[in-house]
Design a protein around this motif. Structure first.
Motif, short mmCIF file in Angstrom:
data_model
loop_
_atom_site.label_atom_id
_atom_site.label_comp_id
_atom_site.label_asym_id
_atom_site.label_seq_id
_atom_site.Cartn_x
_atom_site.Cartn_y
_atom_site.Cartn_z
N ALA A 21 0.82 -1.21 0.00
CA ALA A 21 0.00 0.00 0.00
C ALA A 21 0.86 1.26 0.00
CB ALA A 21 -0.93 0.00 1.22
N ALA A 22 2.08 1.15 0.53
CA ALA A 22 3.00 2.29 0.58
C ALA A 22 3.81 2.44 -0.70
CB ALA A 22 3.94 2.14 1.77
N GLY A 23 3.58 1.56 -1.68
CA GLY A 23 4.30 1.65 -2.94
C GLY A 23 5.54 0.78 -3.01
N SER A 24 5.65 -0.19 -2.13
CA SER A 24 6.78 -1.13 -2.11
C SER A 24 8.14 -0.44 -2.02
CB SER A 24 6.74 -2.04 -3.35
OG SER A 24 5.52 -2.73 -3.44
N PRO A 25 8.36 0.37 -0.97
CA PRO A 25 9.66 1.02 -0.82
C PRO A 25 10.75 0.00 -0.51
CG PRO A 25 8.36 1.30 1.17
CD PRO A 25 7.45 0.66 0.15
N HIS A 26 12.00 0.39 -0.71
CA HIS A 26 13.11 -0.51 -0.40
C HIS A 26 13.25 -0.63 1.11
CE1 HIS A 26 17.19 -2.07 0.09
NE2 HIS A 26 17.02 -2.58 -1.12
N VAL A 27 13.21 -1.87 1.61
CA VAL A 27 13.33 -2.11 3.05
C VAL A 27 14.24 -3.30 3.29
CG1 VAL A 27 11.08 -1.13 3.68
CG2 VAL A 27 11.24 -3.55 3.04
N LYS A 28 14.86 -3.29 4.46
CA LYS A 28 15.70 -4.39 4.91
C LYS A 28 15.05 -4.99 6.15
CE LYS A 28 19.84 -3.44 6.41
NZ LYS A 28 21.29 -3.10 6.44
N VAL A 29 14.76 -6.29 6.08
CA VAL A 29 13.95 -6.95 7.11
C VAL A 29 14.82 -7.88 7.95
CG1 VAL A 29 12.02 -8.53 7.52
CG2 VAL A 29 11.88 -6.81 5.69
N GLY A 30 14.58 -7.84 9.26
CA GLY A 30 15.15 -8.82 10.17
C GLY A 30 14.02 -9.66 10.73
N VAL A 31 14.19 -10.98 10.73
CA VAL A 31 13.14 -11.89 11.20
C VAL A 31 13.65 -12.66 12.42
CG1 VAL A 31 12.08 -12.13 8.93
CG2 VAL A 31 13.87 -13.73 9.64
N VAL A 32 12.71 -13.13 13.22
CA VAL A 32 13.09 -13.84 14.43
C VAL A 32 13.52 -15.27 14.15
CG1 VAL A 32 10.82 -14.74 15.06
CG2 VAL A 32 12.44 -14.15 16.87
N GLY A 33 13.03 -15.86 13.04
CA GLY A 33 13.38 -17.24 12.75
C GLY A 33 12.95 -17.65 11.36
N ALA A 34 13.26 -18.90 11.02
CA ALA A 34 13.01 -19.41 9.67
C ALA A 34 11.53 -19.45 9.33
CB ALA A 34 13.62 -20.80 9.52
N GLY A 35 10.68 -19.77 10.30
CA GLY A 35 9.25 -19.82 10.03
C GLY A 35 8.70 -18.48 9.60
N THR A 36 9.14 -17.43 10.26
CA THR A 36 8.70 -16.08 9.88
C THR A 36 9.27 -15.69 8.52
OG1 THR A 36 8.55 -15.43 12.20
CG2 THR A 36 8.73 -13.66 10.59
N ALA B 195 18.67 -12.86 10.64
CA ALA B 195 17.95 -13.73 11.59
C ALA B 195 18.93 -14.04 12.72
CB ALA B 195 17.47 -15.01 10.92
N PRO B 196 18.49 -14.04 13.96
CA PRO B 196 19.40 -14.27 15.08
C PRO B 196 19.86 -15.72 15.16
CG PRO B 196 17.15 -14.14 15.86
CD PRO B 196 17.10 -13.80 14.40
N SER B 197 20.91 -15.94 15.94
CA SER B 197 21.44 -17.29 16.10
C SER B 197 20.48 -18.20 16.84
CB SER B 197 22.78 -17.24 16.84
OG SER B 197 22.62 -16.65 18.13
N LYS B 198 19.58 -17.62 17.61
CA LYS B 198 18.54 -18.35 18.31
C LYS B 198 17.24 -17.58 18.14
CE LYS B 198 17.46 -20.49 22.78
NZ LYS B 198 17.91 -20.66 24.20
N ALA B 199 16.16 -18.29 17.85
CA ALA B 199 14.89 -17.63 17.48
C ALA B 199 14.14 -17.14 18.71
CB ALA B 199 14.02 -18.57 16.67
N THR B 200 14.69 -16.13 19.38
CA THR B 200 14.02 -15.50 20.51
C THR B 200 14.14 -13.99 20.39
OG1 THR B 200 15.95 -15.40 21.98
CG2 THR B 200 14.65 -17.44 22.00
N ALA B 201 13.22 -13.29 21.02
CA ALA B 201 13.25 -11.82 20.99
C ALA B 201 14.51 -11.28 21.65
CB ALA B 201 12.01 -11.27 21.69
N LYS B 202 14.91 -11.90 22.75
CA LYS B 202 16.09 -11.42 23.48
C LYS B 202 17.35 -11.51 22.63
CE LYS B 202 18.67 -12.15 27.78
NZ LYS B 202 18.73 -12.93 29.05
N VAL B 203 17.52 -12.64 21.95
CA VAL B 203 18.72 -12.81 21.12
C VAL B 203 18.66 -11.89 19.91
CG1 VAL B 203 20.05 -14.46 19.75
CG2 VAL B 203 19.06 -15.17 21.93
N LEU B 204 17.49 -11.74 19.32
CA LEU B 204 17.36 -10.82 18.19
C LEU B 204 17.79 -9.42 18.59
CD1 LEU B 204 14.44 -10.58 15.66
CD2 LEU B 204 15.38 -8.53 16.70
N ALA B 205 17.30 -8.96 19.74
CA ALA B 205 17.62 -7.60 20.19
C ALA B 205 19.11 -7.43 20.48
CB ALA B 205 16.80 -7.26 21.42
N SER B 206 19.76 -8.51 20.89
CA SER B 206 21.18 -8.41 21.23
C SER B 206 22.09 -8.56 20.02
CB SER B 206 21.55 -9.47 22.27
OG SER B 206 21.44 -10.78 21.73
#
Length: 254
Positions: free
Chosen positions: A116-131, A150-161
């Motif tokens: 809806a925003a016109g598909s701007p260029h974005v870089k995505v970080g995901v919590v794990g493979a399923g996402t 994607a973090p080394s472990k699929a948790t919010a804490k590890v992603l943030a670190s």
């Protein structure tokens, strides 16, 4: 037979003046009117699967290979969050270094807003493979969306670190999240100097209508598979509601 309705499970109100983007989300987020049996539920089910309707197929198909019949009995569904309409305009108005996505549903909501925003260029970080699988088709068709972390472990804490930060420059992060998600990601990233914008774009609610015959089958099955704390709480709530409405003797063995 008519559906059994519990007033305690009413979903939150939706926006009264939906924008064109909200209309795009209408089919995906509005609750289903009732729970109905899946095709395999005509047999005596051994396992009850409880994710939102349409998201149980992978587990059902895997169990069917072993002759284990399933009953699709969704306990939760998704509804739009208070910040849903802000997401497209936020993507248009602000350039972010990272978009953080921590669930498939958050990814689906984000993709609608991104288009809806016109598909701007974005870089995505995901919590794990399923996402990450939510973005596979888009990544193949567009060079404007990159799943880059994607973090080394699929948790919010590890992603943030572990989320990469380049140099000392200000790093902006957009975090489209569930209303019920904790603040662990934004707190962890903020403590590392990231500038985090959180938008609560969706929420999870209990289903509102239950077919008593389907409920009877579900309770009689030896195994129920739940995939979230919300679903577990729903099981406790509906049993309490049935007791209060004097239906417990009809569907729950004493």
């Amino acid at each position: 037979m008519a559906s059994l309705t519990f007033q305690t499970f009413l979903s939150p109100p939706f926006l009264t003046s939906p924008s064109s983007f909200t209309k795009l989300r209408h089919q995906h987020l509005l609750p289903c009117p009732s729970i109905r049996a899946s095709s395999s539920s005509q047999l005596n089910p051994k396992v009850v699967v409880t994710r939102e309707r349409g998201k149980n197929a992978k587990l059902v198909n895997a169990l069917e290979k072993y002759g284990i019949h399933c009953l699709e009995f969704p306990l939760i569904e998704h509804a739009q969050g208070p910040d849903l309409d802000k997401l497209p305009s936020t993507l248009i108005d602000t350039k972010f270094d990272w978009i953080i996505i921590t669930s498939p549903e958050a990814g689906l909501v984000f993709l609608d807003a991104w288009r809806a925003a016109g598909s701007p260029h974005v870089k995505v970080g995901v919590v794990g493979a399923g996402t990450a699988t939510v973005f596979e088709d888009v990544v193949q068709l567009s060079n404007c969306l990159e799943v880059a972390f994607a973090p080394s472990k699929a948790t919010a804490k590890v992603l943030a670190s572990e989320l990469p930060r380049h140099g000392d420059k200000k790093c902006r992060v957009l975090y489209p999240a569930s209303v019920k998600a904790s603040s662990e990601i934004e707190d962890g990233l903020s403590s590392r100097g990231f500038d985090v914008t959180r938008l609560n774009t969706y929420t999870t609610v209990a289903v509102q209508h239950v077919d008593p015959l389907l409920l009877e089958k579900a309770i009689a099955a030896p195994v129920i598979a739940v995939a979230s704390p919300s679903a577990v709480r729903w099981v406790d709530s509906i049993i309490d509601a049935l007791k209060a409405h004097d239906h417990i003797h009809k569907v729950v063995p004493s």
